[in-house]
Design an enzyme around this catalytic site. Sequence first.
Site, PDB file in Angstrom:
ATOM      1  N   THR A 124      -4.828  -1.313  -6.413  1.00  0.00           N
ATOM      2  CA  THR A 124      -5.241  -2.259  -7.458  1.00  0.00           C
ATOM      3  C   THR A 124      -6.755  -2.444  -7.465  1.00  0.00           C
ATOM      4  O   THR A 124      -7.398  -2.351  -6.413  1.00  0.00           O
ATOM      5  CB  THR A 124      -4.565  -3.628  -7.207  1.00  0.00           C
ATOM      6  OG1 THR A 124      -5.210  -4.624  -7.999  1.00  0.00           O
ATOM      7  CG2 THR A 124      -4.677  -4.071  -5.754  1.00  0.00           C
ATOM      8  N   ASP A 125      -7.287  -2.756  -8.631  1.00  0.00           N
ATOM      9  CA  ASP A 125      -8.733  -3.040  -8.711  1.00  0.00           C
ATOM     10  C   ASP A 125      -9.093  -4.339  -7.985  1.00  0.00           C
ATOM     11  O   ASP A 125     -10.263  -4.597  -7.710  1.00  0.00           O
ATOM     12  CB  ASP A 125      -9.210  -3.086 -10.178  1.00  0.00           C
ATOM     13  CG  ASP A 125      -8.519  -4.146 -11.027  1.00  0.00           C
ATOM     14  OD1 ASP A 125      -7.644  -4.875 -10.509  1.00  0.00           O
ATOM     15  OD2 ASP A 125      -8.858  -4.248 -12.219  1.00  0.00           O
ATOM     16  N   GLU A 126      -8.077  -5.162  -7.655  1.00  0.00           N
ATOM     17  CA  GLU A 126      -8.367  -6.438  -6.980  1.00  0.00           C
ATOM     18  C   GLU A 126      -8.950  -6.239  -5.591  1.00  0.00           C
ATOM     19  O   GLU A 126      -9.533  -7.163  -5.036  1.00  0.00           O
ATOM     20  CB  GLU A 126      -7.100  -7.303  -6.910  1.00  0.00           C
ATOM     21  CG  GLU A 126      -6.614  -7.699  -8.279  1.00  0.00           C
ATOM     22  CD  GLU A 126      -5.690  -8.906  -8.289  1.00  0.00           C
ATOM     23  OE1 GLU A 126      -5.544  -9.571  -7.271  1.00  0.00           O
ATOM     24  OE2 GLU A 126      -5.115  -9.163  -9.357  1.00  0.00           O
ATOM     25  N   TYR A 149      -3.042 -11.457  -1.272  1.00  0.00           N
ATOM     26  CA  TYR A 149      -2.468 -10.261  -1.902  1.00  0.00           C
ATOM     27  C   TYR A 149      -3.457  -9.096  -1.865  1.00  0.00           C
ATOM     28  O   TYR A 149      -3.145  -8.006  -1.371  1.00  0.00           O
ATOM     29  CB  TYR A 149      -2.064 -10.559  -3.364  1.00  0.00           C
ATOM     30  CG  TYR A 149      -1.937  -9.301  -4.195  1.00  0.00           C
ATOM     31  CD1 TYR A 149      -0.912  -8.401  -3.947  1.00  0.00           C
ATOM     32  CD2 TYR A 149      -2.869  -8.992  -5.196  1.00  0.00           C
ATOM     33  CE1 TYR A 149      -0.815  -7.217  -4.680  1.00  0.00           C
ATOM     34  CE2 TYR A 149      -2.772  -7.827  -5.925  1.00  0.00           C
ATOM     35  CZ  TYR A 149      -1.748  -6.939  -5.667  1.00  0.00           C
ATOM     36  OH  TYR A 149      -1.659  -5.770  -6.379  1.00  0.00           O
ATOM     37  N   LYS A 153      -3.487  -5.410   0.125  1.00  0.00           N
ATOM     38  CA  LYS A 153      -3.584  -4.105  -0.550  1.00  0.00           C
ATOM     39  C   LYS A 153      -4.797  -3.325  -0.033  1.00  0.00           C
ATOM     40  O   LYS A 153      -4.737  -2.105   0.143  1.00  0.00           O
ATOM     41  CB  LYS A 153      -3.674  -4.282  -2.073  1.00  0.00           C
ATOM     42  CG  LYS A 153      -2.403  -4.779  -2.730  1.00  0.00           C
ATOM     43  CD  LYS A 153      -1.223  -3.820  -2.618  1.00  0.00           C
ATOM     44  CE  LYS A 153      -1.341  -2.609  -3.531  1.00  0.00           C
ATOM     45  NZ  LYS A 153      -0.125  -1.732  -3.429  1.00  0.00           N
TER      46      LYS A 153
END
Length: 337
Positions: A124-126, A149, A153
């Site tokens: 994810t870009d997060e 979260y 990741k």
Amino acid sequence: MKLLVTGGAGFIGSNFILYMVRQYPHYQIINVDALTYAGNLENLRSVEQHPNYRFVKADIADRTAMEPLFREGLDAVLNFAAESHVDRSILQPDLFVRTNVLGTQTLLDLAKQYGVGKFVQISTDEVYGTLGETGLFTEETPLAPNSPYSASKAGADLLVRAYHETFGLNVNITRCSNNYGPYQFPEKLIPLMIRNALEDKALPVYGDGLNVRDWLYVEDHCSAIDLVLHQGKRGEVYNIGGNNERTNIEVVKTILTELGKPESLIRFVKDRPGHDRRYGIDATKIRRELGWQPKYDYETGIKETIRWYLEHQDWMEQVVSGAYRQYYELQYRDRQG
Ligand SMILES: Cc1cn([C@H]2C[C@H](O)[C@@H](COP(=O)(O)OP(=O)(O)O[C@H]3O[C@H](CO)[C@@H](O)[C@H](O)[C@H]3O)O2)c(=O)[nH]c1=O
């Protein structure tokens, strides 16, 4: 090819399986999913009877359950399985570490042991953290996750990288922006707002509603992963984004307009702790090196998505109540004797 798709009953995983069965009906696909609240085999009903598709209920962090699948011999593992909701990670970080970090490490270890040809980690870009008003995340942006979260990741991404550097495992990491489209669990912004609007309930917008997300139609995400699976260069990271940045309030207003509902349903509520202000993603690498082209512009994608949820209100209510899950679990138990 024989593929192990983890988390295949989730939103992106199930869209990916439907896409792959259409594109490559001769590939063997094993879908392994723990069927948590967010997993629904109903999403896969159209491929359930396909001779090259098989479902196995298992937790990716359970090595004993996973090992027989690897022993069969796999060409590739695509790891979609994850706890994915930021708000839940604030309440239960341990669950996120278990599935996202330990689960990924278990898969990596088995991939190494059984000589799997390719490991694709769906990330994810997060993991990059948050942006100010300008700039974009590239594959070189340092990792600076802000929520439990995204930290879990990022941890998983680093393990994937380590298995490449240390053990020579053939890996790719993909980092996508916010996906939208059919079969998304109605806890995420778009399906949640559609559901509330249809029921004339308040639409809870966090903070000032001016946080920005980049929206990617899920089918375009699937076509990008297909390219990475077949052509991704060993050890490389690929950003996947829609180039469709919108503030949350813009998204919510579009939904209300499309459904013919009044803006008075909007409620500004307490902000999410650690709320990332803006995600913007530079996806030129995958476009240039692998020739990826998204098919959907946001205006078309959002309209089709709203229409899909309008036509699938039963699906929405059943996934929220867990009814499909219970039904499939009973069937599954029967089949296992
Ligand atoms: C659920 C909800 C969300 N929001 C806001 C928070 C965010 O700024 C934006 C989108 O929220 P979410 O749908 O939860 O998605 P977000 O936190 O951006 O994360 C998503 O996108 C990520 C990719 O960027 C994925 O890695 C995550 O798994 C996925 O959940 O809408 C609201 O204002 N109200 C809400 O009720």
